[in-house]
Design a protein around this motif. Structure first.
Motif, mmCIF file in Angstrom:
data_model
loop_
_atom_site.group_PDB
_atom_site.id
_atom_site.type_symbol
_atom_site.label_atom_id
_atom_site.label_comp_id
_atom_site.label_asym_id
_atom_site.label_seq_id
_atom_site.Cartn_x
_atom_site.Cartn_y
_atom_site.Cartn_z
ATOM 1 N N ARG A 15 -4.424 37.097 134.187
ATOM 2 C CA ARG A 15 -3.666 37.935 135.114
ATOM 3 C C ARG A 15 -2.948 39.057 134.367
ATOM 4 N NH1 ARG A 15 0.278 34.184 137.763
ATOM 5 N NH2 ARG A 15 0.595 35.898 139.212
ATOM 6 N N ALA A 16 -3.383 40.291 134.611
ATOM 7 C CA ALA A 16 -2.724 41.470 134.040
ATOM 8 C C ALA A 16 -3.319 42.717 134.678
ATOM 9 C CB ALA A 16 -2.900 41.521 132.537
ATOM 10 N N SER A 17 -2.548 43.797 134.654
ATOM 11 C CA SER A 17 -3.021 45.072 135.181
ATOM 12 C C SER A 17 -2.591 46.197 134.248
ATOM 13 C CB SER A 17 -2.451 45.314 136.574
ATOM 14 O OG SER A 17 -2.752 46.616 137.003
ATOM 15 N N LEU A 18 -3.559 46.979 133.795
ATOM 16 C CA LEU A 18 -3.296 48.097 132.890
ATOM 17 C C LEU A 18 -3.305 49.430 133.620
ATOM 18 C CD1 LEU A 18 -5.717 47.082 129.992
ATOM 19 C CD2 LEU A 18 -3.268 46.729 130.070
ATOM 20 N N ALA A 19 -3.429 49.416 134.945
ATOM 21 C CA ALA A 19 -3.671 50.620 135.734
ATOM 22 C C ALA A 19 -2.711 51.775 135.443
ATOM 23 C CB ALA A 19 -3.663 50.291 137.216
ATOM 24 N N GLU A 20 -1.410 51.545 135.462
ATOM 25 C CA GLU A 20 -0.460 52.643 135.231
ATOM 26 C C GLU A 20 0.130 52.599 133.830
ATOM 27 O OE1 GLU A 20 0.916 50.626 138.233
ATOM 28 O OE2 GLU A 20 -0.774 51.479 139.313
ATOM 29 N N GLY A 21 -0.473 51.853 132.924
ATOM 30 C CA GLY A 21 0.080 51.673 131.591
ATOM 31 C C GLY A 21 -0.055 52.904 130.708
ATOM 32 N N TYR A 22 0.886 53.032 129.772
ATOM 33 C CA TYR A 22 0.863 54.096 128.778
ATOM 34 C C TYR A 22 1.688 53.648 127.580
ATOM 35 C CZ TYR A 22 5.436 55.155 130.783
ATOM 36 O OH TYR A 22 6.720 55.058 131.225
ATOM 37 N N CYS A 23 1.602 54.377 126.476
ATOM 38 C CA CYS A 23 2.359 54.042 125.271
ATOM 39 C C CYS A 23 3.374 55.134 124.967
ATOM 40 C CB CYS A 23 1.419 53.894 124.078
ATOM 41 S SG CYS A 23 0.282 52.526 124.249
ATOM 42 N N THR A 24 4.536 54.713 124.454
ATOM 43 C CA THR A 24 5.576 55.670 124.085
ATOM 44 C C THR A 24 6.063 55.386 122.671
ATOM 45 O OG1 THR A 24 7.268 54.244 125.051
ATOM 46 C CG2 THR A 24 6.448 56.040 126.419
ATOM 47 N N ASP A 25 6.592 56.428 122.050
ATOM 48 C CA ASP A 25 7.198 56.316 120.733
ATOM 49 C C ASP A 25 8.691 56.117 120.949
ATOM 50 O OD1 ASP A 25 7.750 56.459 118.027
ATOM 51 O OD2 ASP A 25 7.869 58.650 118.032
ATOM 52 N N TYR A 26 9.207 54.977 120.468
ATOM 53 C CA TYR A 26 10.619 54.654 120.642
ATOM 54 C C TYR A 26 11.162 54.170 119.305
ATOM 55 C CZ TYR A 26 14.773 52.284 122.512
ATOM 56 O OH TYR A 26 16.053 51.874 122.767
ATOM 57 N N ARG A 27 12.044 54.956 118.706
ATOM 58 C CA ARG A 27 12.637 54.629 117.403
ATOM 59 C C ARG A 27 11.586 54.376 116.313
ATOM 60 N NH1 ARG A 27 17.522 50.586 119.227
ATOM 61 N NH2 ARG A 27 18.638 52.097 120.486
ATOM 62 N N GLY A 28 10.564 55.204 116.299
ATOM 63 C CA GLY A 28 9.555 55.098 115.252
ATOM 64 C C GLY A 28 8.516 54.005 115.453
ATOM 65 N N GLU A 29 8.552 53.333 116.588
ATOM 66 C CA GLU A 29 7.577 52.283 116.909
ATOM 67 C C GLU A 29 6.825 52.664 118.183
ATOM 68 O OE1 GLU A 29 6.977 49.660 115.069
ATOM 69 O OE2 GLU A 29 8.716 49.610 113.759
ATOM 70 N N LEU A 30 5.632 52.126 118.353
ATOM 71 C CA LEU A 30 4.875 52.349 119.583
ATOM 72 C C LEU A 30 5.108 51.187 120.532
ATOM 73 C CD1 LEU A 30 1.344 53.821 118.803
ATOM 74 C CD2 LEU A 30 3.131 54.812 120.183
ATOM 75 N N TYR A 31 5.366 51.503 121.797
ATOM 76 C CA TYR A 31 5.604 50.481 122.812
ATOM 77 C C TYR A 31 4.661 50.693 123.983
ATOM 78 C CZ TYR A 31 9.860 48.888 120.545
ATOM 79 O OH TYR A 31 10.759 48.347 119.661
ATOM 80 N N LEU A 32 4.222 49.589 124.563
ATOM 81 C CA LEU A 32 3.371 49.595 125.738
ATOM 82 C C LEU A 32 4.286 49.542 126.962
ATOM 83 C CD1 LEU A 32 0.342 49.512 126.431
ATOM 84 C CD2 LEU A 32 0.500 47.040 126.465
ATOM 85 N N GLU A 33 4.171 50.519 127.824
ATOM 86 C CA GLU A 33 5.052 50.628 128.987
ATOM 87 C C GLU A 33 4.254 50.456 130.278
ATOM 88 O OE1 GLU A 33 8.409 51.668 128.912
ATOM 89 O OE2 GLU A 33 8.611 52.429 126.873
ATOM 90 N N ASN A 34 4.915 49.941 131.282
ATOM 91 C CA ASN A 34 4.394 49.887 132.653
ATOM 92 C C ASN A 34 3.114 49.070 132.816
ATOM 93 O OD1 ASN A 34 5.146 50.552 135.231
ATOM 94 N ND2 ASN A 34 3.943 52.415 135.306
ATOM 95 N N VAL A 35 2.848 48.162 131.900
ATOM 96 C CA VAL A 35 1.713 47.245 132.038
ATOM 97 C C VAL A 35 2.216 46.016 132.777
ATOM 98 C CG1 VAL A 35 0.129 45.732 130.790
ATOM 99 C CG2 VAL A 35 0.446 48.081 130.058
ATOM 100 N N HIS A 36 1.518 45.633 133.820
ATOM 101 C CA HIS A 36 1.981 44.536 134.672
ATOM 102 C C HIS A 36 1.352 43.216 134.246
ATOM 103 C CE1 HIS A 36 2.279 42.062 138.364
ATOM 104 N NE2 HIS A 36 3.463 42.638 138.424
ATOM 105 N N ILE A 37 2.187 42.330 133.703
ATOM 106 C CA ILE A 37 1.782 40.952 133.423
ATOM 107 C C ILE A 37 2.642 40.105 134.346
ATOM 108 C CG2 ILE A 37 1.647 39.098 131.714
ATOM 109 C CD1 ILE A 37 1.435 41.240 129.542
#
Length: 158
Positions: free
Chosen positions: A44-66
């Motif tokens: 169960r997961a949805s990547l439909a509206e997911g994107y990655c952002t740079d936050y304090r020098g790290e990459l984060y996965l945003e808006n992915v629905h688990i």
């Protein structure tokens, strides 16, 4: 319980390949909580509206629905929380530098398990224009028609 080996796909982002021109693909690890892993193992997961952002020098996965784990208690996770990606420093720097250019973003393409570890395939992508999307659809339709004609021809003469 035996560990499963190989790649088990949990979710894929089909829309991303339609919406974006994929330039560079990288496999990244994910920092997850226990209930997130259990929910992913249930497929169960949805990547439909997911994107990655740079936050304090790290990459984060945003808006992915688990979704929350059904048997979870008060320790359950938030369904759309920010999740840290595990990448080498050089990969992070390269991806963020390229994503800073106009019209580029980092999108998740697939979420899967490799030898029991959760991985996400992220890609540097450039947004397609409407005519590019139409061209892609036209090419796919032409390919399907050619395939149908070939199979019909083989059935008649085979």
């Amino acid at each position: 319980m035996s560990k499963k080996t190989g790649r088990q796909l949990v979710a894929s982002n089909k829309k991303a390949r339609h919406e974006y021109l994929i330039e560079d693909v990288v496999e990244a690890g994910l920092v997850l909580t226990g209930t997130e892993v259990k929910s992913l193992r249930m497929g169960r997961a949805s990547l439909a509206e997911g994107y990655c952002t740079d936050y304090r020098g790290e990459l984060y996965l945003e808006n992915v629905h688990i979704p929350e784990y059904t048997q979870g208690t008060w320790t359950n996770h938030a369904a759309r929380r920010r999740r840290k990606l595990l990448l080498h420093r050089e990969q992070i720097d390269k991806m963020t530098a390229k994503a800073a250019q106009a019209g580029r973003t980092i999108v998740p393409l697939a979420l899967y398990f490799v030898d029991g570890r959760a991985k996400v395939e992220i890609a540097l992508a450039k947004g397609k224009k409407l005519h590019d999307k139409r061209q892609t659809m036209r090419e796919r339709q032409d390919q399907m028609e050619a395939q149908r004609a070939m199979s019909a021809h083989l059935q008649q003469h085979g």
